[in-house]
Design a protein around this motif. Structure first.
Motif, PDB file in Angstrom:
ATOM      1  N   ALA A 149       0.817  -1.215   0.000  1.00  0.00           N
ATOM      2  CA  ALA A 149       0.000   0.000   0.000  1.00  0.00           C
ATOM      3  C   ALA A 149       0.852   1.267   0.000  1.00  0.00           C
ATOM      4  CB  ALA A 149      -0.947  -0.006   1.194  1.00  0.00           C
ATOM      5  N   ASP A 150       2.110   1.145   0.345  1.00  0.00           N
ATOM      6  CA  ASP A 150       3.040   2.271   0.348  1.00  0.00           C
ATOM      7  C   ASP A 150       3.295   2.740  -1.084  1.00  0.00           C
ATOM      8  OD1 ASP A 150       5.264   3.831   1.819  1.00  0.00           O
ATOM      9  OD2 ASP A 150       6.387   2.762   0.278  1.00  0.00           O
ATOM     10  N   GLU A 151       3.672   4.012  -1.267  1.00  0.00           N
ATOM     11  CA  GLU A 151       3.845   4.557  -2.613  1.00  0.00           C
ATOM     12  C   GLU A 151       4.993   3.921  -3.392  1.00  0.00           C
ATOM     13  OE1 GLU A 151       4.713   8.709  -2.510  1.00  0.00           O
ATOM     14  OE2 GLU A 151       6.675   8.467  -1.562  1.00  0.00           O
ATOM     15  N   ARG A 152       5.864   3.197  -2.696  1.00  0.00           N
ATOM     16  CA  ARG A 152       6.977   2.552  -3.394  1.00  0.00           C
ATOM     17  C   ARG A 152       6.601   1.214  -4.026  1.00  0.00           C
ATOM     18  NH1 ARG A 152      10.590   4.166   1.752  1.00  0.00           N
ATOM     19  NH2 ARG A 152       8.486   3.878   2.593  1.00  0.00           N
ATOM     20  N   GLN A 153       5.435   0.692  -3.674  1.00  0.00           N
ATOM     21  CA  GLN A 153       5.022  -0.617  -4.165  1.00  0.00           C
ATOM     22  C   GLN A 153       3.615  -0.465  -4.744  1.00  0.00           C
ATOM     23  OE1 GLN A 153       6.450  -3.239  -5.046  1.00  0.00           O
ATOM     24  NE2 GLN A 153       4.896  -4.805  -4.803  1.00  0.00           N
ATOM     25  N   TRP A 154       2.839  -1.533  -4.855  1.00  0.00           N
ATOM     26  CA  TRP A 154       1.521  -1.414  -5.471  1.00  0.00           C
ATOM     27  C   TRP A 154       0.634  -2.583  -5.061  1.00  0.00           C
ATOM     28  CZ3 TRP A 154       0.457  -5.405  -9.028  1.00  0.00           C
ATOM     29  CH2 TRP A 154       1.557  -6.170  -9.383  1.00  0.00           C
TER      30      TRP A 154
ATOM     31  N   SER B 155      11.007   4.691  -5.772  1.00  0.00           N
ATOM     32  CA  SER B 155      10.145   3.604  -6.230  1.00  0.00           C
ATOM     33  C   SER B 155      10.526   3.239  -7.646  1.00  0.00           C
ATOM     34  CB  SER B 155       8.675   4.008  -6.190  1.00  0.00           C
ATOM     35  OG  SER B 155       7.872   3.022  -6.820  1.00  0.00           O
ATOM     36  N   TYR B 156      10.801   1.964  -7.853  1.00  0.00           N
ATOM     37  CA  TYR B 156      11.064   1.489  -9.214  1.00  0.00           C
ATOM     38  C   TYR B 156       9.759   1.244  -9.971  1.00  0.00           C
ATOM     39  CZ  TYR B 156      15.937   1.292  -7.995  1.00  0.00           C
ATOM     40  OH  TYR B 156      17.205   1.644  -7.621  1.00  0.00           O
ATOM     41  N   PRO B 157       8.777   0.504  -9.422  1.00  0.00           N
ATOM     42  CA  PRO B 157       7.557   0.277 -10.208  1.00  0.00           C
ATOM     43  C   PRO B 157       6.766   1.545 -10.472  1.00  0.00           C
ATOM     44  CG  PRO B 157       7.310  -0.613  -7.986  1.00  0.00           C
ATOM     45  CD  PRO B 157       8.747  -0.264  -8.153  1.00  0.00           C
ATOM     46  N   ASN B 158       6.807   2.519  -9.549  1.00  0.00           N
ATOM     47  CA  ASN B 158       6.027   3.745  -9.703  1.00  0.00           C
ATOM     48  C   ASN B 158       6.874   4.928 -10.178  1.00  0.00           C
ATOM     49  OD1 ASN B 158       3.685   2.409  -8.855  1.00  0.00           O
ATOM     50  ND2 ASN B 158       4.235   2.720  -6.711  1.00  0.00           N
TER      51      ASN B 158
END
Length: 269
Positions: A22-27, A207-210
């Motif tokens: 849920a953190d902005e670094r993940q999804w 964040s890599y994904p975001n």
């Protein structure tokens, strides 16, 4: 014990949503939060392969991939092994393969995205310590007596130094292995510094994904921190590698990152 299907981090119980995802670094997937277990993953055919990257450095890879899909690293020394960035899956065959390399001294993740089933690995390996960076201790979702916090620089084995440059997470950690690369030194960087596909540069991201970058100042700070000790080769937490001249690559990449974030090259856009 529950495992988040997206990041493969172990949990004591099922919250409505995995806090790490849920953190902005993940999804969290559009389909919503999902959970799995070791038994379900085993039934799905997940198995772990071990391959040698160079003398006394090994990679563990789960197939099919689990969670984020990181590649664990095992550093072997005469005094024992370090299991770095543990996978989100473990079985008896994988434990036997690791034990065949030697006795594990500790399990350490570079940052919370890489916690995997760290406690489960510890239990399977004889309740060895699971070291968690003190600034990121609150992200642990499965508590256990094997967990111990650490800060600063820690020589976990002779010639194997843990340190916390931060960046991606405040406690983001790296391993400097002095004997690696035939004595020229190896850096296991997690994704604090991510080896790029060109094999001649690294990235610095919150964040890599975001696609959230770190500031140029932080990139340069991280680069200064990790280059305090010599290393010629760098491995990230997947299969990325900077095969040679990695110290210069890190410093050059940090300077490039800082220049772009300052706007030095805006004329090119």
């Amino acid at each position: 014990m529950w495992i988040c299907a997206t990041c493969a981090v172990e949990h004591d119980e099922q919250p409505d949503v995995c806090a790490i995802c849920a953190d902005e670094r993940q999804w969290v997937p559009a389909s919503g939060q999902a959970w799995t277990t070791l038994a379900e993953l085993h039934h799905a055919g997940v198995r772990i392969a071990v391959r040698e990257l160079e003398p006394d450095l090994f990679a563990l890879h789960a197939s099919p991939g689990v969670g984020i899909g990181q590649e664990s690293k095992v550093v072997r020394t005469p005094a024992g092994l370090l299991l770095w960035d543990p996978l989100g899956y473990v079985d008896d065959e994988a434990v036997a393969a690791v034990r065949a390399l030697g006795e594990v001294t500790a399990v350490v993740a570079s940052h919370p995205h890489m916690f995997g089933v760290q406690v489960e690995w510890s239990h399977a390996l004889g309740d060895v310590p699971v070291l968690v960076a003190e600034p990121d201790r609150h992200w642990v979702a499965r508590e256990d007596p094997v967990i111990a916090a650490w800060q600063g620089d820690l020589e976990i084995l002779p010639g194997v130094m843990l340190s916390q440059p931060g960046g991606h997470f405040p406690g983001s950690a790296v391993v400097h292995w002095a004997a690696g690369a035939q004595g020229r030194g190896v850096l296991l960087s997690g994704d604090t510094l991510f080896a790029n596909p060109d094999r001649t540069s690294v990235s610095f991201m919150r964040s890599y994904p975001n696609r959230i970058p770190l500031s140029g100042a932080v990139a340069e700070r991280v680069a200064r921190h990790v280059t305090r000790r010599p290393f010629d080769r760098l491995y990230n937490n997947f299969d990325g590698v900077i095969p040679a001249d990695a110290t210069a690559v890190v410093l050059r990449s940090a300077a490039r990152h800082a220049a772009w974030t300052r706007g030095d090259h805006d004329a090119l856009t």
